[in-house]
Write a protein that holds these residues in place. Structure first.
Motif, PDB file in Angstrom:
ATOM      1  N   ALA A  23       0.851  -1.058   0.099  1.00  0.00           N
ATOM      2  CA  ALA A  23       0.029   0.170  -0.011  1.00  0.00           C
ATOM      3  C   ALA A  23       0.882   1.228   0.058  1.00  0.00           C
ATOM      4  CB  ALA A  23      -0.860   0.127   1.207  1.00  0.00           C
TER       5      ALA A  23
ATOM      6  N   ASP B 113       9.545   3.408   7.426  1.00  0.00           N
ATOM      7  CA  ASP B 113       9.198   1.884   7.824  1.00  0.00           C
ATOM      8  C   ASP B 113      10.336   1.650   8.786  1.00  0.00           C
ATOM      9  OD1 ASP B 113       8.918  -0.831   7.827  1.00  0.00           O
ATOM     10  OD2 ASP B 113       7.467  -0.415   6.076  1.00  0.00           O
TER      11      ASP B 113
ATOM     12  N   GLN C  10       4.747  -7.041   5.018  1.00  0.00           N
ATOM     13  CA  GLN C  10       4.530  -8.158   5.536  1.00  0.00           C
ATOM     14  C   GLN C  10       4.731  -9.244   4.502  1.00  0.00           C
ATOM     15  OE1 GLN C  10       5.331  -8.795   8.198  1.00  0.00           O
ATOM     16  NE2 GLN C  10       4.763  -7.011   9.299  1.00  0.00           N
TER      17      GLN C  10
ATOM     18  N   ALA D 239       7.912   4.896  13.436  1.00  0.00           N
ATOM     19  CA  ALA D 239       6.920   6.080  13.952  1.00  0.00           C
ATOM     20  C   ALA D 239       6.411   5.620  15.315  1.00  0.00           C
ATOM     21  CB  ALA D 239       5.918   6.316  12.873  1.00  0.00           C
TER      22      ALA D 239
ATOM     23  N   ASP E  62      -4.146  -2.808   4.613  1.00  0.00           N
ATOM     24  CA  ASP E  62      -4.430  -3.788   5.676  1.00  0.00           C
ATOM     25  C   ASP E  62      -4.579  -3.110   6.894  1.00  0.00           C
ATOM     26  OD1 ASP E  62      -5.322  -5.657   4.005  1.00  0.00           O
ATOM     27  OD2 ASP E  62      -3.722  -7.214   5.027  1.00  0.00           O
TER      28      ASP E  62
ATOM     29  N   ALA F 254      -3.022  -8.383  -0.063  1.00  0.00           N
ATOM     30  CA  ALA F 254      -1.864  -7.854  -0.804  1.00  0.00           C
ATOM     31  C   ALA F 254      -2.351  -6.914  -2.076  1.00  0.00           C
ATOM     32  CB  ALA F 254      -0.842  -8.744  -1.171  1.00  0.00           C
TER      33      ALA F 254
END
Ligand SMILES: Cc1cc2nc3c(=O)[nH]c(=O)nc-3n(C[C@H](O)[C@H](O)[C@H](O)COP(=O)(O)OP(=O)(O)OC[C@H]3O[C@@H](n4cnc5c(N)ncnc54)[C@H](O)[C@@H]3O)c2cc1C
Ligand code: FES
Lengths: 458, 105
Positions: free
Chosen positions: A19, A38, A46, A92, A308, A315
C-alpha cells in the motif's frame, strides 16, 4: 503553521508495504517528494518481506506465484531514486496533531506533516489456548517469516493451526521446503467454505491458488482437519504435543516440538488511534477499525488510510488502495488526477470487496476457542494476566467496559500495547457479560506504539 | 526441565543452506556459530530452546510473532544492551545472556 503556500506540502507515508509503496509511487509521479517511513530495513511490508542482508534467496523460492509482484515492488524505490525520501529502519512511535515522532538507530527525530497516509499493515490475530505461551508456540505468520526471511522451520516437527487462507499456504511452503508437518488444523468449519465458494470465484486466480495449496498438502498426506473445537499444548518447558478436539468432540494428540497458530489477521491501527481518527466496530471481523471512506480518507481531513492497516483486504487490495488513496490526496490538494484511472481502480476494488466478503464468511470468527480456554491460562503474554482474572474482574468489580477492565487489571498496558491480547480480552469480557464486543468498547492506545529507550522520552 | 536432552535441543531447524562466513557469538558464555544473514533470534534458537526468562512468573520465552509486534523476544546482551532479537541482525561477538528458569535451578 509555516508558510504553506510557498512550499510543497509535507506528505508522509508510514509503511513501505504494497500500500505505502504504490502510494509514494503515485505521489512522486505527481511531482511531490513524499517521505516514506518504515521500521524495517528493506521495503516490501509483510507479505513481500525481504530477508536480511546475507540471507537473500531467489524471489521464486520466497514468494512462489507472487514473485513478479514482489520483485516489482522491491524495485520500485530504486526506480524512483531520490524522488522519494525513504527512511528505512525508522519507527514512527507517536502521532499527535501534525507531528510524527520517529526513532531511528537510537536517535530521535520529529516530522511535521501537512498530510499523512497511514499504511501500517496487519499482524496475526491471536487468541489464547491452553499452553499457548510455551516456548515453541508461535503465530502462523511467524512460522512463515522464519522460513521466508531465515530459511528455518520453527521446529523439527511442526503443527500448524489457523482460521484463514494463510494456513494452507504456510503448510504448502513448509512441505515444499522439506519440513516435517505433524498436523494442519483449521478451527473454522468446512461447510461455510463450500457455501461461499461461488463468492470466492470473484478472484478466480486467488481461489485456484488456495485450492492448489490445499491439494498439495492433502496429497502429501496432511489433509486439513476442519472445525477444530479446542487446542491444548502439552509440555511445560517446551512443546511436546498438541492435543485437539475435532468437530465431533473426539480428542486427538499429535507429537510435535513447535506450533504455528493464529486466527486470521488484525489491523495495526495504533497510529490512527493516536491521530484521533474515529473508529467503528466491524461486525464481520469483530474488530474496531479506523473509519475509512472508499477513497481512502479517515475521519480526519489530513490523515489517509491505505491497505490492511484500516481493514484487512490482502496484498492485491493493498496495492490498489495505496494508489487510490494517493490519488484522493492529490485531488484534495487541488492537483489534477486521471479520472479514468480512478474509475478503473474503483472497479477493481469493488470486485475485491465482493471476494473479501465471501472470504470472511468462509472463515467465521472462532469464538468457541475462547469458551474453551481455562481460567488459569494467560491472556496477556507480556505480564501474565490470566483469563480468569479478566472473567472475575468483569463479574466482581463490574468492569463492563474495556478501559475500566484495563484500569483494574493492566490488560493492554504491557510491552505490546494490547496488539496481542486486545481483541481476545474484549471477546472474553463480552462473553463473560453475555454481551457483544461492540458493546464493551475498545482499548485506547498510548504512545509509544512500540517500546523505545526510556531515558530519551523524558 | 526434567529431560536434559530436551533441555538442550534447539528449537529452530535450518532448511535452506546459506553461503557466507560463520558469525561467532556466545550464549551464556558458551561459544556458538551463527550464520551470515541470521537475525539474532535465529542465531539463538538454532542452538537453544528459548531466549529469555519470563519476568512475571516461572517459565521461559522463545518469541512469538517474528514481526516486531509482540515484544516477546527481547534479549539481554552482556554489554548492557537489550535488543528485540527478531528485528536485530546478529553481530560477531554478541554475548547473549539467557539464564535459567528459576524453577529448574
Ligand atoms: C505473516 C503474514 C502473512 C501474510 N500473507 C499474505 C498472503 O499470502 N496473501 C495476502 O494477500 N495477504 C497476506 N497477508 C496480509 C498482508 O497484511 C497483506 O497482504 C499486505 O502485506 C498488506 O499490505 P500493506 O501495505 O497494507 O501492509 P504491510 O505489508 O503489512 O506493510 C506495512 C509496513 O508498515 C510498517 N509499519 C507499521 N507500523 C509502523 C510504524 N509505527 N513505524 C514504522 N513502520 C511501521 C511495517 O514495518 C510494514 O513494513 C499476510 C500478513 C501477514 C502478517
Ligand atoms: S517475536 Fe514478536 S517482537 Fe520479536
Amino acid at each position: 503553521m509555516l508558510d504553506v503556500a510557498k512550499r510543497d506540502p509535507a506528505i508522509v507515508v508510514v509503511g513501505a508495504g504494497p500500500a505505502g509503496l504504490r502510494a509514494v509511487e503515485t505521489l512522486a509521479a505527481a511531482g511531490l517528494r513524499p517521505i516514506l517511513i518504515d521500521e524495517a530495513p528493506r521495503p516490501g511490508g509483510q507479505i513481500y518481506r525481504q530477508p536480511p542482508v546475507g540471507a537473500e534467496r531467489p524471489a521464486r523460492d520466497l514468494y512462489g506465484f507472487e514473485a513478479p509482484k514482489a520483485v516489482a515492488l522491491h524495485r520500485l524505490l530504486d526506480r524512483l531514486g531520490d524522488r522519494v525520501d525513504h527512511r528505512p529502519d525508522t519507527l514512527a512511535w507517536s502521532l499527535l496533531e501534525n507531528r510524527l515522532d520517529l526513532l531511528s538507530a537510537g536517535s530521535f527525530d520529529q516530522i511535521d506533516f501537512d498530510r499523512v497516509i497511514l499504511a501500517t499493515g496487519a499482524m496475526d490475530r491471536v487468541l489464547p489456548f491452553a499452553g499457548w505461551t510455551t516456548p515453541g508456540v508461535f503465530t502462523l505468520g511467524a512460522a512463515q517469516i522464519a522460513l521466508k526471511a531465515q530459511g528455518v522451520a520453527i521446529g523439527r516437527r511442526v503443527a500448524l493451526v489457523g482460521a484463514g487462507p494463510l494456513l494452507p499456504l504456510v503448510a504448502h511452503q513448509y512441505l515444499k521446503a522439506g519440513a516435517e508437518i505433524a498436523a494442519v488444523l483449521d478451527v473454522t468449519p468446512l461447510a461455510p467454505k463450500i457455501r461461499h465458494g461461488l463468492g470466492l470465484a470473484w478472484q478466480p486466480a486467488t481461489l485456484l491458488k488456495g485450492l492448489w495449496y490445499t491439494a498439495h498438502i492433502t496429497l502429501a498426506g496432511h489433509p486439513i482437519r476442519f472445525g477444530v473445537k479446542s487446542l491444548r499444548v502439552e509440555g511445560g518447558a517446551r512443546v511436546e504435543a498438541l492435543v485437539w478436539t475435532d468437530g465431533r468432540g473426539r480428542e486427538h494428540r499429535v507429537a510435535c516440538d513447535a506450533v504455528g497458530a493464529s486466527f486470521g489477521l488484525r489491523s495495526e491501527a495504533q497510529l490512527a488511534d493516536l491521530a484521533g481518527c474515529r473508529f467503528t466496530f466491524d461486525a464481520v471481523t469483530r474488530q474496531w477499525q479506523p473509519e475509512r471512506d472508499p477513497e481512502g480518507r479517515s475521519s480526519r481531513a489530513d490523515v489517509y488510510l491505505a491497505g490492511d492497516g484500516a481493514a484487512i483486504g490482502g496484498a492485491d487490495v493493498a496495492e490498489l488502495a495505496g494508489e487510490r488513496t494517493a490519488l484522493t490526496l492529490l485531488a484534495d490538494l487541488g492537483r489534477p488526477v486521471d479520472a479514468s484511472r480512478v474509475a478503473l481502480l474503483d472497479r477493481r476494488l469493488a470486485r475485491q470487496r465482493r471476494f473479501r466478503a465471501a472470504l470472511e464468511a468462509a472463515y467465521p470468527f472462532p469464538g468457541h476457542l475462547l469458551d474453551a480456554v481455562p481460567d488459569d491460562e494467560m491472556v496477556c503474554r507480556c505480564e501474565g494476566i490470566t483469563v480468569g482474572r479478566l472473567r472475575d474482574t468483569a463479574k466482581v468489580r463490574e468492569a463492563h467496559e474495556m478501559n475500566r477492565l484495563k484500569a483494574f487489571t493492566r490488560i493492554g498496558m504491557g510491552r505490546c500495547q494490547g496488539r496481542v491480547c486486545g481483541q481476545a480480552a474484549a471477546e472474553i469480557l463480552a462473553r463473560t457479560l453475555a454481551s457483544e464486543p461492540a458493546a464493551v468498547g475498545r482499548l485506547r492506545g498510548n504512545p509509544p506504539v512500540k517500546p523505545i529507550p526510556v531515558k530519551e522520552t523524558l | 526441565m526434567k529431560n536434559p536432552v530436551a533441555a538442550a535441543t534447539p528449537l529452530f531447524h535450518r532448511l535452506v543452506p546459506r553461503a557466507g562466513p560463520p558469525v561467532p557469538i556466545t550464549i551464556d558464555g558458551e561459544p556458538v556459530e551463527a550464520q551470515t544473514g541470521d537475525l539474532l533470534i535465529t542465531a539463538i534458537l538454532t542452538h537453544r530452546p528459548h531466549l529469555r526468562r519470563f519476568e512475571f512468573a516461572a517459565g521461559m520465552r522463545a518469541g512469538f510473532c517474528l514481526m516486531a509486534g509482540c515484544q516477546d523476544c527481547w534479549v539481554q546482551l552482556a554489554d548492557g544492551r537489550r535488543v528485540r532479537s527478531c528485528s536485530t541482525p546478529v553481530e560477531a561477538g554478541m554475548a547473549v545472556i539467557i539464564g535459567e528458569d528459576p524453577q529448574d535451578a
